[in-house]
Design a protein around this motif. Structure first.
Motif, PDB file in Angstrom:
ATOM      1  N   MET A 225       0.887  -1.203  -0.042  1.00  0.00           N
ATOM      2  CA  MET A 225      -0.021   0.013   0.242  1.00  0.00           C
ATOM      3  C   MET A 225       1.001   1.286   0.085  1.00  0.00           C
ATOM      4  O   MET A 225       2.105   1.264   0.420  1.00  0.00           O
ATOM      5  CB  MET A 225      -0.919   0.018   1.206  1.00  0.00           C
ATOM      6  CG  MET A 225      -2.192  -1.346   1.245  1.00  0.00           C
ATOM      7  SD  MET A 225      -3.140  -1.135   2.525  1.00  0.00           S
ATOM      8  CE  MET A 225      -4.352   0.020   2.080  1.00  0.00           C
ATOM      9  N   ALA A 226       0.450   2.261  -0.437  1.00  0.00           N
ATOM     10  CA  ALA A 226       1.351   3.705  -0.657  1.00  0.00           C
ATOM     11  C   ALA A 226       0.405   4.794  -0.514  1.00  0.00           C
ATOM     12  O   ALA A 226      -0.825   4.758  -0.702  1.00  0.00           O
ATOM     13  CB  ALA A 226       1.811   3.387  -2.141  1.00  0.00           C
ATOM     14  N   TRP A 227       1.132   5.943  -0.425  1.00  0.00           N
ATOM     15  CA  TRP A 227       0.550   7.266  -0.228  1.00  0.00           C
ATOM     16  C   TRP A 227       1.501   7.984  -1.525  1.00  0.00           C
ATOM     17  O   TRP A 227       2.430   7.909  -1.696  1.00  0.00           O
ATOM     18  CB  TRP A 227       0.903   7.962   0.874  1.00  0.00           C
ATOM     19  CG  TRP A 227      -0.178   7.439   1.868  1.00  0.00           C
ATOM     20  CD1 TRP A 227       0.374   6.281   3.112  1.00  0.00           C
ATOM     21  CD2 TRP A 227      -1.200   7.997   2.384  1.00  0.00           C
ATOM     22  NE1 TRP A 227      -0.685   6.335   3.921  1.00  0.00           N
ATOM     23  CE2 TRP A 227      -1.690   7.088   3.532  1.00  0.00           C
ATOM     24  CE3 TRP A 227      -2.023   8.758   1.710  1.00  0.00           C
ATOM     25  CZ2 TRP A 227      -2.929   7.223   4.105  1.00  0.00           C
ATOM     26  CZ3 TRP A 227      -3.659   8.763   2.542  1.00  0.00           C
ATOM     27  CH2 TRP A 227      -4.011   8.059   3.730  1.00  0.00           C
ATOM     28  N   PHE A 228       0.216   8.627  -2.292  1.00  0.00           N
ATOM     29  CA  PHE A 228       0.650   9.555  -3.133  1.00  0.00           C
ATOM     30  C   PHE A 228       0.086  10.746  -3.175  1.00  0.00           C
ATOM     31  O   PHE A 228      -0.905  11.153  -2.608  1.00  0.00           O
ATOM     32  CB  PHE A 228       0.391   9.258  -4.747  1.00  0.00           C
ATOM     33  CG  PHE A 228       0.872   7.848  -5.150  1.00  0.00           C
ATOM     34  CD1 PHE A 228       0.638   6.500  -4.669  1.00  0.00           C
ATOM     35  CD2 PHE A 228       2.146   7.924  -5.914  1.00  0.00           C
ATOM     36  CE1 PHE A 228       1.379   5.437  -5.047  1.00  0.00           C
ATOM     37  CE2 PHE A 228       2.633   6.735  -6.529  1.00  0.00           C
ATOM     38  CZ  PHE A 228       2.364   5.706  -6.212  1.00  0.00           C
ATOM     39  N   ARG A 229       0.738  11.855  -3.497  1.00  0.00           N
ATOM     40  CA  ARG A 229       0.072  13.228  -3.499  1.00  0.00           C
ATOM     41  C   ARG A 229       0.100  13.878  -4.744  1.00  0.00           C
ATOM     42  O   ARG A 229       0.944  13.850  -5.907  1.00  0.00           O
ATOM     43  CB  ARG A 229       0.876  14.255  -2.457  1.00  0.00           C
ATOM     44  CG  ARG A 229       2.059  14.413  -2.714  1.00  0.00           C
ATOM     45  CD  ARG A 229       2.984  15.141  -1.573  1.00  0.00           C
ATOM     46  NE  ARG A 229       4.310  15.557  -1.825  1.00  0.00           N
ATOM     47  CZ  ARG A 229       5.139  16.053  -0.922  1.00  0.00           C
ATOM     48  NH1 ARG A 229       4.500  16.278   0.537  1.00  0.00           N
ATOM     49  NH2 ARG A 229       6.184  16.455  -1.162  1.00  0.00           N
TER      50      ARG A 229
ATOM     51  N   VAL B 168       5.000   9.338  -2.322  1.00  0.00           N
ATOM     52  CA  VAL B 168       5.236   9.727  -1.330  1.00  0.00           C
ATOM     53  C   VAL B 168       5.706   8.591  -0.440  1.00  0.00           C
ATOM     54  O   VAL B 168       7.023   8.914   0.066  1.00  0.00           O
ATOM     55  CB  VAL B 168       3.908  10.278  -0.336  1.00  0.00           C
ATOM     56  CG1 VAL B 168       4.483  10.753   1.021  1.00  0.00           C
ATOM     57  CG2 VAL B 168       3.593  11.466  -1.085  1.00  0.00           C
ATOM     58  N   ALA B 169       5.150   7.526  -0.380  1.00  0.00           N
ATOM     59  CA  ALA B 169       5.761   6.502   0.689  1.00  0.00           C
ATOM     60  C   ALA B 169       4.868   5.430   0.274  1.00  0.00           C
ATOM     61  O   ALA B 169       3.978   5.168  -0.212  1.00  0.00           O
ATOM     62  CB  ALA B 169       5.593   6.685   2.004  1.00  0.00           C
ATOM     63  N   ALA B 170       5.665   4.072   0.564  1.00  0.00           N
ATOM     64  CA  ALA B 170       4.854   2.676   0.286  1.00  0.00           C
ATOM     65  C   ALA B 170       5.514   1.638   1.464  1.00  0.00           C
ATOM     66  O   ALA B 170       6.265   1.650   2.115  1.00  0.00           O
ATOM     67  CB  ALA B 170       5.323   2.199  -1.271  1.00  0.00           C
ATOM     68  N   ILE B 171       4.576   0.744   1.465  1.00  0.00           N
ATOM     69  CA  ILE B 171       4.733  -0.284   2.559  1.00  0.00           C
ATOM     70  C   ILE B 171       4.444  -1.709   2.121  1.00  0.00           C
ATOM     71  O   ILE B 171       3.256  -1.697   1.498  1.00  0.00           O
ATOM     72  CB  ILE B 171       4.285  -0.148   4.033  1.00  0.00           C
ATOM     73  CG1 ILE B 171       4.643  -0.902   4.938  1.00  0.00           C
ATOM     74  CG2 ILE B 171       2.677   0.215   3.669  1.00  0.00           C
ATOM     75  CD1 ILE B 171       4.126  -0.306   6.509  1.00  0.00           C
ATOM     76  N   SER B 172       5.221  -2.543   2.216  1.00  0.00           N
ATOM     77  CA  SER B 172       4.979  -3.950   1.604  1.00  0.00           C
ATOM     78  C   SER B 172       3.678  -4.579   2.479  1.00  0.00           C
ATOM     79  O   SER B 172       3.259  -4.146   3.544  1.00  0.00           O
ATOM     80  CB  SER B 172       6.204  -4.756   1.841  1.00  0.00           C
ATOM     81  OG  SER B 172       6.534  -5.038   3.095  1.00  0.00           O
ATOM     82  N   GLY B 173       3.104  -5.533   1.854  1.00  0.00           N
ATOM     83  CA  GLY B 173       2.123  -6.280   2.651  1.00  0.00           C
ATOM     84  C   GLY B 173       2.390  -6.855   3.643  1.00  0.00           C
ATOM     85  O   GLY B 173       1.543  -6.595   4.850  1.00  0.00           O
ATOM     86  N   SER B 174       3.622  -7.218   4.073  1.00  0.00           N
ATOM     87  CA  SER B 174       3.938  -7.805   5.607  1.00  0.00           C
ATOM     88  C   SER B 174       4.452  -6.797   6.457  1.00  0.00           C
ATOM     89  O   SER B 174       4.423  -6.758   7.484  1.00  0.00           O
ATOM     90  CB  SER B 174       5.190  -8.597   5.324  1.00  0.00           C
ATOM     91  OG  SER B 174       6.350  -8.059   4.856  1.00  0.00           O
ATOM     92  N   GLY B 175       4.631  -5.393   5.748  1.00  0.00           N
ATOM     93  CA  GLY B 175       4.968  -4.440   6.629  1.00  0.00           C
ATOM     94  C   GLY B 175       6.547  -4.178   6.842  1.00  0.00           C
ATOM     95  O   GLY B 175       7.026  -3.290   7.436  1.00  0.00           O
ATOM     96  N   GLY B 176       7.282  -5.341   6.464  1.00  0.00           N
ATOM     97  CA  GLY B 176       8.651  -5.054   6.494  1.00  0.00           C
ATOM     98  C   GLY B 176       9.418  -4.177   5.406  1.00  0.00           C
ATOM     99  O   GLY B 176      10.681  -4.318   5.785  1.00  0.00           O
ATOM    100  N   SER B 177       8.940  -3.878   4.529  1.00  0.00           N
ATOM    101  CA  SER B 177       9.717  -3.047   3.647  1.00  0.00           C
ATOM    102  C   SER B 177       8.905  -1.710   3.392  1.00  0.00           C
ATOM    103  O   SER B 177       7.894  -1.782   3.286  1.00  0.00           O
ATOM    104  CB  SER B 177       9.846  -3.829   2.644  1.00  0.00           C
ATOM    105  OG  SER B 177      10.488  -3.191   1.517  1.00  0.00           O
ATOM    106  N   ARG B 178       9.798  -0.725   3.414  1.00  0.00           N
ATOM    107  CA  ARG B 178       9.163   0.531   3.260  1.00  0.00           C
ATOM    108  C   ARG B 178      10.014   1.327   2.510  1.00  0.00           C
ATOM    109  O   ARG B 178      11.385   1.385   2.444  1.00  0.00           O
ATOM    110  CB  ARG B 178       8.973   1.448   4.571  1.00  0.00           C
ATOM    111  CG  ARG B 178       8.189   0.887   5.522  1.00  0.00           C
ATOM    112  CD  ARG B 178       8.099   1.537   6.880  1.00  0.00           C
ATOM    113  NE  ARG B 178       7.353   1.136   7.891  1.00  0.00           N
ATOM    114  CZ  ARG B 178       7.438   0.238   8.619  1.00  0.00           C
ATOM    115  NH1 ARG B 178       8.479  -0.504   8.842  1.00  0.00           N
ATOM    116  NH2 ARG B 178       6.409  -0.108   9.546  1.00  0.00           N
ATOM    117  N   ASN B 179       9.482   2.268   1.623  1.00  0.00           N
ATOM    118  CA  ASN B 179      10.364   3.171   0.830  1.00  0.00           C
ATOM    119  C   ASN B 179       9.713   4.527   0.966  1.00  0.00           C
ATOM    120  O   ASN B 179       8.494   4.782   1.140  1.00  0.00           O
ATOM    121  CB  ASN B 179      10.115   2.759  -0.728  1.00  0.00           C
ATOM    122  CG  ASN B 179      11.050   1.509  -1.041  1.00  0.00           C
ATOM    123  OD1 ASN B 179      12.185   1.607  -0.566  1.00  0.00           O
ATOM    124  ND2 ASN B 179      10.411   0.806  -1.799  1.00  0.00           N
TER     125      ASN B 179
END
Length: 127
Positions: free
Chosen positions: A34-38, A48-59
């Motif tokens: 899931m991610a946020w865009f603006r 803006v930011a993204a997170i993997s399904g497990s929550g273990g990876s973020r960008n």
């Protein structure tokens, strides 16, 4: 049917904080990034930011790294964006998105990876 609903936007002074939330329904979200865009007026949509399904990876986008934090609660099907040290340049409509393909362990930054989008919530940073 997949549905994404954002909340938490508003008006905040420079230097202030806001917490955005996105409530999702319609699929098993722990399998999908899931991610946020603006999108600011006159500008292209921006990751803006993204997170993997497990929550273990973020960008994070370089413009928000160190100020914004993305998190998720798969038990509640929610993804949050904590925004600190806000500046007028952060003013935009913020939208959450859910990846179309399986993305349990990675967090894509390209909008083309995301098939499901919310309507967006306005964030205005102004004195």
């Amino acid at each position: 049917q997949v549905r994404m609903v954002e909340s938490g936007g508003g008006l905040v002074q420079p230097g202030g904080s806001l917490r955005l939330s996105c409530a999702a329904s319609g699929r098993t979200f722990s399998f999908y990034a899931m991610a946020w865009f603006r999108h600011a007026p006159g500008k292209e949509r921006e990751f803006v930011a993204a997170i993997s399904g497990s929550g273990g990876s973020r960008n994070y986008a370089s413009s928000v790294k160190g100020r914004f934090t993305i998190s998720r609660d798969n038990a509640k099907n929610t993804v949050n964006l904590q925004m600190n040290s806000l500046t007028p340049e952060d003013t935009a409509v913020y939208s959450c998105a859910c990846a179309g393909g399986l993305s349990t362990y990675y967090a894509p930054e390209s909008p083309s990876a995301y098939d499901y989008w919310g309507q967006g919530t306005q964030v205005t940073v102004s004195s």
